[in-house]
Design a protein around this motif. Sequence first.
Motif, PDB file in Angstrom:
ATOM      1  N   UNK A 217      89.014  11.598 -31.490  1.00 22.40           N
ATOM      2  CA  UNK A 217      88.426  12.729 -30.780  1.00 22.40           C
ATOM      3  C   UNK A 217      87.370  12.210 -29.804  1.00 22.40           C
ATOM      4  N   UNK A 218      87.222  12.910 -28.693  1.00 14.10           N
ATOM      5  CA  UNK A 218      86.179  12.560 -27.744  1.00 14.10           C
ATOM      6  C   UNK A 218      85.908  13.758 -26.840  1.00 14.10           C
ATOM      7  N   UNK A 219      84.664  13.817 -26.345  1.00 16.91           N
ATOM      8  CA  UNK A 219      84.238  14.955 -25.531  1.00 16.91           C
ATOM      9  C   UNK A 219      83.394  14.453 -24.368  1.00 16.91           C
ATOM     10  N   UNK A 220      83.733  14.886 -23.167  1.00 14.22           N
ATOM     11  CA  UNK A 220      82.964  14.489 -21.974  1.00 14.22           C
ATOM     12  C   UNK A 220      81.494  14.874 -22.071  1.00 14.22           C
TER      13      UNK A 220
ATOM     14  N   UNK B  59      94.641  20.991 -20.743  1.00  8.81           N
ATOM     15  CA  UNK B  59      94.711  22.229 -19.975  1.00  8.81           C
ATOM     16  C   UNK B  59      93.555  23.112 -20.413  1.00  8.81           C
ATOM     17  N   UNK B  60      92.832  23.671 -19.436  1.00  7.52           N
ATOM     18  CA  UNK B  60      91.630  24.477 -19.728  1.00  7.52           C
ATOM     19  C   UNK B  60      90.613  23.677 -20.535  1.00  7.52           C
ATOM     20  N   UNK B  61      90.482  22.394 -20.156  1.00  6.98           N
ATOM     21  CA  UNK B  61      89.484  21.469 -20.711  1.00  6.98           C
ATOM     22  C   UNK B  61      89.779  20.984 -22.129  1.00  6.98           C
ATOM     23  N   UNK B  62      90.875  21.444 -22.741  1.00 13.03           N
ATOM     24  CA  UNK B  62      91.187  21.027 -24.105  1.00 13.03           C
ATOM     25  C   UNK B  62      92.602  20.456 -24.172  1.00 13.03           C
ATOM     26  N   UNK B  63      92.830  19.608 -25.175  1.00 14.94           N
ATOM     27  CA  UNK B  63      94.128  18.943 -25.309  1.00 14.94           C
ATOM     28  C   UNK B  63      95.136  19.839 -26.018  1.00 14.94           C
ATOM     29  N   UNK B  64      96.392  19.657 -25.625  1.00 14.13           N
ATOM     30  CA  UNK B  64      97.509  20.371 -26.234  1.00 14.13           C
ATOM     31  C   UNK B  64      98.609  19.362 -26.546  1.00 14.13           C
ATOM     32  N   UNK B  65      99.283  19.532 -27.680  1.00 10.14           N
ATOM     33  CA  UNK B  65     100.326  18.600 -28.079  1.00 10.14           C
ATOM     34  C   UNK B  65     101.636  18.910 -27.368  1.00 10.14           C
ATOM     35  N   UNK B  66     102.277  17.856 -26.829  1.00  8.60           N
ATOM     36  CA  UNK B  66     103.590  17.986 -26.203  1.00  8.60           C
ATOM     37  C   UNK B  66     104.675  17.572 -27.199  1.00  8.60           C
TER      38      UNK B  66
ATOM     39  N   UNK C   1      95.277  12.267 -23.224  1.00 11.25           N
ATOM     40  CA  UNK C   1      95.844  13.322 -22.390  1.00 11.25           C
ATOM     41  C   UNK C   1      95.653  13.124 -20.908  1.00 11.25           C
ATOM     42  N   UNK C   2      95.186  11.947 -20.502  1.00 11.17           N
ATOM     43  CA  UNK C   2      94.910  11.714 -19.081  1.00 11.17           C
ATOM     44  C   UNK C   2      96.156  11.365 -18.276  1.00 11.17           C
ATOM     45  N   UNK C   3      97.202  10.883 -18.953  1.00 14.00           N
ATOM     46  CA  UNK C   3      98.390  10.417 -18.234  1.00 14.00           C
ATOM     47  C   UNK C   3      99.662  10.775 -19.004  1.00 14.00           C
ATOM     48  N   UNK C   4      99.961  12.074 -19.154  1.00 16.56           N
ATOM     49  CA  UNK C   4     101.143  12.475 -19.917  1.00 16.56           C
ATOM     50  C   UNK C   4     102.433  11.958 -19.296  1.00 16.56           C
TER      51      UNK C   4
END
Length: 227
Positions: free
Chosen positions: A74-77, A138-145, A185-188
């Motif tokens: 986990x990480x947060x800007x 998306x919308x500042x939070x991660x989503x699983x693909x 999530x920076x480079x899906x």
Amino acid sequence: MKYLLFYTLLIFCNFNAYSQINELGVFVGGVNYIGDVGPTSYISPNEPAIGILYRWNRSPRHSYRFSYTQGSLTSNDKDSDVPSRNLRGFSFKNSVKEFSAGLEFNFLDFDLHDSKTKISPYVYSGISYFIYDEIYILNNKSNEDYQSSTFAIPIIVGLKGRFFENFIIGAEVGLRYSFTDNLDGSNPKNDNFETLRFGNLNSNDWYVFTGLTLTYTFGQNPCFCSE
């Protein structure tokens, strides 16, 4: 025939002298990630991690090591000291389930046949294979693909000691250079999310396990023959 039996026994004992006893135990500690989201500290565990490990001590100086370790990333800007990241405000959550195999080298003699207290710094490297989630932000939070997997190169440094007859305790820091740039999530990989890519797309992510190991030694002691 007498000399043949003597030399055969000598060769056999020399081989067994390096067939050291086994170790089986646990790893307990924490994990952190290094990449395009959140703080840029290299060793800063912020989530718990656990694992199991096995060593076959081939000699007092080196052993073959196999392990399974897992933890959440986990990480947060908003926790970053970098102004641009702090303003961006992205965050993500992922996980790693890692299988690793390689060679551990002791800088000092770590002869488990000797009953004396033993202490040695060590290094380890090999190859890791881990399972993780392909995610996008998306919308500042991660989503699983979808779930994916790839390889990593482990680089571990540690200090271990045997203070009791059958137990070895160690402390280690293990960096992993992963073969993916999308732990955060920076480079899906999915081209449907191409517009959501950001950060340095030419630099892969790292993750770091930091913690303690406790192993139990077992197996037959080697025989040592005079040279």
